[in-house]
Design a protein around this motif. Structure first.
Motif, PDB file in Angstrom:
ATOM      1  N   LYS A   3       0.834  -1.130   0.087  1.00 12.12           N
ATOM      2  CA  LYS A   3      -0.139  -0.018  -0.007  1.00 12.12           C
ATOM      3  C   LYS A   3       0.906   1.005  -0.111  1.00 12.12           C
ATOM      4  CE  LYS A   3      -4.154  -2.034   2.371  1.00 12.12           C
ATOM      5  NZ  LYS A   3      -4.948  -1.793   3.508  1.00 12.12           N
ATOM      6  N   VAL A   4       2.067   1.197   0.791  1.00 13.38           N
ATOM      7  CA  VAL A   4       2.834   2.335   0.775  1.00 13.38           C
ATOM      8  C   VAL A   4       3.370   2.648  -0.479  1.00 13.38           C
ATOM      9  CG1 VAL A   4       4.884   3.276   1.813  1.00 13.38           C
ATOM     10  CG2 VAL A   4       3.402   2.166   3.095  1.00 13.38           C
ATOM     11  N   ILE A   5       4.041   1.610  -1.278  1.00 13.03           N
ATOM     12  CA  ILE A   5       4.733   1.633  -2.589  1.00 13.03           C
ATOM     13  C   ILE A   5       3.315   2.391  -3.699  1.00 13.03           C
ATOM     14  CG2 ILE A   5       5.467   0.650  -4.421  1.00 13.03           C
ATOM     15  CD1 ILE A   5       7.003  -1.264  -2.509  1.00 13.03           C
ATOM     16  N   LEU A   6       2.535   1.572  -3.276  1.00  8.87           N
ATOM     17  CA  LEU A   6       0.978   2.054  -4.469  1.00  8.87           C
ATOM     18  C   LEU A   6       1.006   3.734  -4.029  1.00  8.87           C
ATOM     19  CD1 LEU A   6      -1.094  -0.941  -4.637  1.00  8.87           C
ATOM     20  CD2 LEU A   6       0.351  -0.032  -6.276  1.00  8.87           C
ATOM     21  N   THR A   7       0.669   3.979  -2.817  1.00  8.19           N
ATOM     22  CA  THR A   7       0.559   5.276  -2.678  1.00  8.19           C
ATOM     23  C   THR A   7       1.572   6.307  -2.944  1.00  8.19           C
ATOM     24  OG1 THR A   7      -0.604   4.566  -0.507  1.00  8.19           O
ATOM     25  CG2 THR A   7       0.053   6.822  -0.566  1.00  8.19           C
ATOM     26  N   LEU A   8       2.870   5.882  -2.977  1.00  6.60           N
ATOM     27  CA  LEU A   8       4.091   6.759  -3.245  1.00  6.60           C
ATOM     28  C   LEU A   8       3.757   6.876  -4.753  1.00  6.60           C
ATOM     29  CD1 LEU A   8       6.896   5.717  -1.033  1.00  6.60           C
ATOM     30  CD2 LEU A   8       5.802   7.777  -0.888  1.00  6.60           C
ATOM     31  N   ALA A   9       3.781   5.680  -5.564  1.00  8.23           N
ATOM     32  CA  ALA A   9       3.442   6.099  -6.926  1.00  8.23           C
ATOM     33  C   ALA A   9       2.361   6.691  -7.228  1.00  8.23           C
ATOM     34  CB  ALA A   9       3.087   4.520  -7.435  1.00  8.23           C
ATOM     35  N   PHE A  10       1.188   6.737  -6.697  1.00 13.19           N
ATOM     36  CA  PHE A  10       0.198   7.628  -7.082  1.00 13.19           C
ATOM     37  C   PHE A  10       0.561   9.065  -6.666  1.00 13.19           C
ATOM     38  CE2 PHE A  10      -3.672   9.889  -5.735  1.00 13.19           C
ATOM     39  CZ  PHE A  10      -4.436   9.822  -6.846  1.00 13.19           C
ATOM     40  N   VAL A  11       1.020   9.374  -5.778  1.00  6.82           N
ATOM     41  CA  VAL A  11       1.401  10.601  -5.349  1.00  6.82           C
ATOM     42  C   VAL A  11       2.540  11.070  -6.475  1.00  6.82           C
ATOM     43  CG1 VAL A  11       2.778  12.248  -3.687  1.00  6.82           C
ATOM     44  CG2 VAL A  11       0.941  10.600  -3.011  1.00  6.82           C
ATOM     45  N   ALA A  12       3.489  10.268  -6.887  1.00  6.71           N
ATOM     46  CA  ALA A  12       4.332  10.647  -7.843  1.00  6.71           C
ATOM     47  C   ALA A  12       3.775  11.018  -9.096  1.00  6.71           C
ATOM     48  CB  ALA A  12       5.515   9.534  -7.924  1.00  6.71           C
ATOM     49  N   THR A  13       3.013  10.175  -9.632  1.00 10.12           N
ATOM     50  CA  THR A  13       1.943  10.362 -10.679  1.00 10.12           C
ATOM     51  C   THR A  13       1.262  11.521 -10.760  1.00 10.12           C
ATOM     52  OG1 THR A  13       2.163   7.851 -11.038  1.00 10.12           O
ATOM     53  CG2 THR A  13       0.365   9.271 -12.325  1.00 10.12           C
ATOM     54  N   LEU A  14       0.707  11.940  -9.744  1.00 12.63           N
ATOM     55  CA  LEU A  14      -0.024  12.925  -9.438  1.00 12.63           C
ATOM     56  C   LEU A  14       0.702  14.405  -9.542  1.00 12.63           C
ATOM     57  CD1 LEU A  14      -2.859  14.229  -8.982  1.00 12.63           C
ATOM     58  CD2 LEU A  14      -2.574  13.988  -6.576  1.00 12.63           C
ATOM     59  N   SER A  15       1.871  14.390  -8.858  1.00 12.31           N
ATOM     60  CA  SER A  15       2.662  15.348  -9.036  1.00 12.31           C
ATOM     61  C   SER A  15       3.371  15.755 -10.235  1.00 12.31           C
ATOM     62  CB  SER A  15       3.885  15.290  -8.104  1.00 12.31           C
ATOM     63  OG  SER A  15       3.803  14.583  -7.115  1.00 12.31           O
ATOM     64  N   PHE A  16       3.718  14.515 -11.315  1.00 16.49           N
ATOM     65  CA  PHE A  16       4.111  14.645 -12.512  1.00 16.49           C
ATOM     66  C   PHE A  16       2.941  15.147 -13.485  1.00 16.49           C
ATOM     67  CE2 PHE A  16       4.672  12.895 -16.834  1.00 16.49           C
ATOM     68  CZ  PHE A  16       5.782  13.642 -17.000  1.00 16.49           C
ATOM     69  N   VAL A  17       1.859  14.791 -13.524  1.00 15.14           N
ATOM     70  CA  VAL A  17       0.697  15.251 -14.281  1.00 15.14           C
ATOM     71  C   VAL A  17       0.372  16.950 -13.741  1.00 15.14           C
ATOM     72  CG1 VAL A  17      -1.684  15.050 -14.765  1.00 15.14           C
ATOM     73  CG2 VAL A  17      -0.362  13.107 -14.509  1.00 15.14           C
ATOM     74  N   SER A  18       0.535  17.252 -12.620  1.00 13.57           N
ATOM     75  CA  SER A  18       0.305  18.410 -12.118  1.00 13.57           C
ATOM     76  C   SER A  18       1.330  19.421 -12.815  1.00 13.57           C
ATOM     77  CB  SER A  18       0.081  18.849 -10.540  1.00 13.57           C
ATOM     78  OG  SER A  18      -0.853  18.082 -10.101  1.00 13.57           O
TER      79      SER A  18
END
Length: 76
Positions: free
Chosen positions: A3-18
């Motif tokens: 869950k931690v890795i998936l959360t970090l991946a989601f946050v990283a993707t979100l920041s990249f898109v933003s």
């Protein structure tokens, strides 16, 4: 851990898109600014060309007039 890795991946993707959207907005703004500046400079150039054309035309007419007067003086 998963869950931690998936959360970090989601946050990283979100920041990249933003970041990407913000960058695209900046590029679009810069492109518009450059286009506006080019239009303004083109108008300035056309004004300068028109002004120069008018001045040259006036000088040519005055020169032709003086030549005509000299020809008339020479003929008399």
């Amino acid at each position: 851990m998963k869950k931690v890795i998936l959360t970090l991946a989601f946050v990283a993707t979100l920041s990249f898109v933003s970041c990407k959207e913000a960058t695209e907005d900046k590029v679009e703004d810069a492109t518009e600014a450059v286009g506006t500046e080019m239009e303004n400079k083109a108008e300035e150039v056309m004004d300068a060309v028109d002004s120069t054309t008018s001045e040259v035309t006036k000088e040519v007419e005055e020169g032709a007039e003086k030549m005509g007067e000299k020809v008339e003086e020479t003929v008399k």
